[in-house]
Design a protein around this motif. Structure first.
Motif, PDB file in Angstrom:
ATOM      1  N   SER A 107       0.815  -1.220   0.000  1.00 56.67           N
ATOM      2  CA  SER A 107       0.000   0.000   0.000  1.00 56.67           C
ATOM      3  C   SER A 107       0.848   1.270   0.000  1.00 56.67           C
ATOM      4  O   SER A 107       0.407   2.315  -0.466  1.00 56.67           O
ATOM      5  CB  SER A 107      -0.942   0.002   1.200  1.00 56.67           C
ATOM      6  OG  SER A 107      -0.188  -0.041   2.401  1.00 56.67           O
ATOM      7  N   THR A 108       2.069   1.176   0.510  1.00 60.08           N
ATOM      8  CA  THR A 108       2.915   2.368   0.536  1.00 60.08           C
ATOM      9  C   THR A 108       4.128   2.231  -0.375  1.00 60.08           C
ATOM     10  O   THR A 108       5.121   2.934  -0.209  1.00 60.08           O
ATOM     11  CB  THR A 108       3.413   2.652   1.964  1.00 60.08           C
ATOM     12  OG1 THR A 108       4.197   1.535   2.396  1.00 60.08           O
ATOM     13  CG2 THR A 108       2.263   2.853   2.920  1.00 60.08           C
ATOM     14  N   CYS A 109       4.027   1.341  -1.361  1.00 60.75           N
ATOM     15  CA  CYS A 109       5.183   1.105  -2.231  1.00 60.75           C
ATOM     16  C   CYS A 109       5.248   2.145  -3.351  1.00 60.75           C
ATOM     17  O   CYS A 109       4.359   2.229  -4.206  1.00 60.75           O
ATOM     18  CB  CYS A 109       5.118  -0.299  -2.828  1.00 60.75           C
ATOM     19  SG  CYS A 109       6.455  -0.613  -4.004  1.00 60.75           S
ATOM     20  N   GLY A 110       6.305   2.944  -3.320  1.00 56.18           N
ATOM     21  CA  GLY A 110       6.475   3.999  -4.310  1.00 56.18           C
ATOM     22  C   GLY A 110       6.738   3.454  -5.699  1.00 56.18           C
ATOM     23  O   GLY A 110       6.353   4.048  -6.705  1.00 56.18           O
TER      24      GLY A 110
ATOM     25  N   ASP B 133      11.327  11.467  -5.826  1.00 54.83           N
ATOM     26  CA  ASP B 133       9.884  11.328  -6.035  1.00 54.83           C
ATOM     27  C   ASP B 133       9.352  10.049  -5.392  1.00 54.83           C
ATOM     28  O   ASP B 133       8.272  10.049  -4.799  1.00 54.83           O
ATOM     29  CB  ASP B 133       9.561  11.291  -7.542  1.00 54.83           C
ATOM     30  CG  ASP B 133       9.727  12.649  -8.186  1.00 54.83           C
ATOM     31  OD1 ASP B 133       9.326  13.649  -7.561  1.00 54.83           O
ATOM     32  OD2 ASP B 133      10.270  12.715  -9.306  1.00 54.83           O
ATOM     33  N   ILE B 134      10.103   8.973  -5.552  1.00 59.27           N
ATOM     34  CA  ILE B 134       9.670   7.697  -4.964  1.00 59.27           C
ATOM     35  C   ILE B 134       9.560   7.827  -3.446  1.00 59.27           C
ATOM     36  O   ILE B 134       8.576   7.406  -2.841  1.00 59.27           O
ATOM     37  CB  ILE B 134      10.670   6.564  -5.297  1.00 59.27           C
ATOM     38  CG1 ILE B 134      10.835   6.426  -6.815  1.00 59.27           C
ATOM     39  CG2 ILE B 134      10.246   5.270  -4.629  1.00 59.27           C
ATOM     40  CD1 ILE B 134      10.182   5.247  -7.425  1.00 59.27           C
ATOM     41  N   ILE B 135      10.577   8.458  -2.867  1.00 63.55           N
ATOM     42  CA  ILE B 135      10.553   8.657  -1.416  1.00 63.55           C
ATOM     43  C   ILE B 135       9.341   9.516  -1.029  1.00 63.55           C
ATOM     44  O   ILE B 135       8.611   9.190  -0.094  1.00 63.55           O
ATOM     45  CB  ILE B 135      11.865   9.328  -0.936  1.00 63.55           C
ATOM     46  CG1 ILE B 135      13.047   8.388  -1.183  1.00 63.55           C
ATOM     47  CG2 ILE B 135      11.782   9.711   0.531  1.00 63.55           C
ATOM     48  CD1 ILE B 135      14.416   8.998  -0.920  1.00 63.55           C
ATOM     49  N   ARG B 137       6.516   9.916  -2.693  1.00 64.87           N
ATOM     50  CA  ARG B 137       5.289   9.154  -2.897  1.00 64.87           C
ATOM     51  C   ARG B 137       5.014   8.228  -1.715  1.00 64.87           C
ATOM     52  O   ARG B 137       3.877   8.069  -1.294  1.00 64.87           O
ATOM     53  CB  ARG B 137       5.399   8.302  -4.171  1.00 64.87           C
ATOM     54  CG  ARG B 137       5.094   9.065  -5.459  1.00 64.87           C
ATOM     55  CD  ARG B 137       5.341   8.165  -6.659  1.00 64.87           C
ATOM     56  NE  ARG B 137       5.306   8.877  -7.920  1.00 64.87           N
ATOM     57  CZ  ARG B 137       4.392   8.662  -8.881  1.00 64.87           C
ATOM     58  NH1 ARG B 137       3.449   7.777  -8.710  1.00 64.87           N
ATOM     59  NH2 ARG B 137       4.428   9.342 -10.014  1.00 64.87           N
ATOM     60  N   GLU B 138       6.082   7.627  -1.210  1.00 65.83           N
ATOM     61  CA  GLU B 138       5.889   6.683  -0.110  1.00 65.83           C
ATOM     62  C   GLU B 138       5.362   7.377   1.141  1.00 65.83           C
ATOM     63  O   GLU B 138       4.442   6.880   1.779  1.00 65.83           O
ATOM     64  CB  GLU B 138       7.192   5.929   0.190  1.00 65.83           C
ATOM     65  CG  GLU B 138       7.610   5.089  -1.006  1.00 65.83           C
ATOM     66  CD  GLU B 138       8.627   3.997  -0.719  1.00 65.83           C
ATOM     67  OE1 GLU B 138       9.316   4.074   0.317  1.00 65.83           O
ATOM     68  OE2 GLU B 138       8.718   3.072  -1.554  1.00 65.83           O
ATOM     69  N   THR B 139       5.931   8.533   1.452  1.00 67.45           N
ATOM     70  CA  THR B 139       5.443   9.243   2.646  1.00 67.45           C
ATOM     71  C   THR B 139       4.026   9.749   2.408  1.00 67.45           C
ATOM     72  O   THR B 139       3.196   9.723   3.314  1.00 67.45           O
ATOM     73  CB  THR B 139       6.374  10.415   3.037  1.00 67.45           C
ATOM     74  OG1 THR B 139       6.507  11.294   1.919  1.00 67.45           O
ATOM     75  CG2 THR B 139       7.745   9.904   3.417  1.00 67.45           C
ATOM     76  N   LEU B 141       1.764   8.301   0.485  1.00 67.59           N
ATOM     77  CA  LEU B 141       0.882   7.131   0.562  1.00 67.59           C
ATOM     78  C   LEU B 141       0.613   6.723   2.009  1.00 67.59           C
ATOM     79  O   LEU B 141      -0.478   6.277   2.345  1.00 67.59           O
ATOM     80  CB  LEU B 141       1.506   5.951  -0.201  1.00 67.59           C
ATOM     81  CG  LEU B 141       1.418   6.042  -1.732  1.00 67.59           C
ATOM     82  CD1 LEU B 141       2.301   4.993  -2.382  1.00 67.59           C
ATOM     83  CD2 LEU B 141      -0.020   5.886  -2.202  1.00 67.59           C
ATOM     84  N   ILE B 142       1.608   6.899   2.857  1.00 64.67           N
ATOM     85  CA  ILE B 142       1.417   6.562   4.277  1.00 64.67           C
ATOM     86  C   ILE B 142       0.354   7.455   4.899  1.00 64.67           C
ATOM     87  O   ILE B 142      -0.548   6.981   5.577  1.00 64.67           O
ATOM     88  CB  ILE B 142       2.748   6.691   5.073  1.00 64.67           C
ATOM     89  CG1 ILE B 142       3.663   5.518   4.712  1.00 64.67           C
ATOM     90  CG2 ILE B 142       2.502   6.716   6.570  1.00 64.67           C
ATOM     91  CD1 ILE B 142       5.099   5.681   5.160  1.00 64.67           C
TER      92      ILE B 142
END
Lengths: 144, 144
Positions: A107-110, B133-135, B137-139, B141-142
């Motif tokens: 769910s939190t995978c970038g 960006d990936i980092i 996106r992950e935060t 999404l959390i």
DNA sequence: TATTTTTTCGAGTAATATTATAGATTATAT
DNA sequence: ATATAATCTATAATATTACTCGAAAAAATA
């Protein structure tokens, strides 16, 4: 990478799409014109047939022909039969979803998040492009 | 499909991106936190280092750290190192072009024509998306 | 300088997927 | 009956991916 299987499938469908009003074409004929290993093509055509894209007839005068209008056969459907998922990660696949081995928290995978976007972009093109389009593009490219 | 090699590479870069102001991190540490086979990761990090993305230091207190701002490391570059071409057919590749075995007339190939479009769509996303960006996106999404 | 730590290097192997082949069987037409 | 052509099941060959092994080189520190 697109597998040879998929390329062969598209090529065979294009040939059959150009053969619409003719009697069915034999595997060996398709294999020759497109230089596809016959026995391999056999399997591919069978898959396409089982998926409903082709009509087949055994015996003398038999062979394969398209079961649908080439305008209604889209690359996305062919690729799902021959290669499986369109997405580059299984967790981003619509039709072949499964968890990635490596993934701890989907769910939190970038990574997934990005590749869902890639999938959508790819999907848009592949589900808009039909065998008829491929044939059209080829004749257009010739005239250019 | 994205190879595990590429996924591992992205994961390692993300970890190192979060470790920017810290001393270099050891292979074994990265392997543990991300559950990546250590010897395999070793090869991957070496490739990324040789491509200029990582700084490495041998001996006690050594390890790996990013050599660039995570905002300037784009997925497209990583993937080209670990997986090679972005395009799904070699004849549509910008950086790894070569003729398809099966292809007789590339200039009028309708398949190629479509997969150039797919490549462009994919390329756009992958060359806009960075490790930062990936980092991010992950935060994001959390918190959702 | 000896020891420990950690990356680097070259090669090799195991697992899996892809591509292709073989041979027998079934259906159809003439 | 015979010839034709798809179908089915199995297997072989090849390529790719994933991973492992062992030793060498570099750096820190005691």
């Amino acid at each position: 990478m697109l597998s040879k299987k998929t390329k062969y499938a598209i090529k065979a469908l294009v040939v059959l799409g150009k053969n619409m009003d003719q009697p069915p074409m034999q595997i060996s004929k398709i294999a020759e014109t497109e230089r596809i290993p016959k026995k391999f093509l056999e399997q591919i055509l069978l898959d396409l047939r089982n998926a409903g894209f082709l009509y087949s007839k055994k015996g003398a005068g038999g062979g394969y022909s398209l079961n649908r209008d080439p305008k209604e056969i889209f690359l996305v459907s062919i690729m799902r039969i021959t290669d499986g998922p369109i997405a580059m990660v299984p967790c981003a696949s619509l039709n072949f979803y499964h968890k990635c081995d490596e993934c701890h928290q989907e769910s939190t995978c970038g990574i997934r998040d990005v590749f869902v976007d890639v999938r959508d972009a790819t999907l848009k093109i592949l589900s808009e492009t039909s065998i008829a389009d491929i044939i059209k593009r080829e004749t257009t490219l010739i005239s250019v």
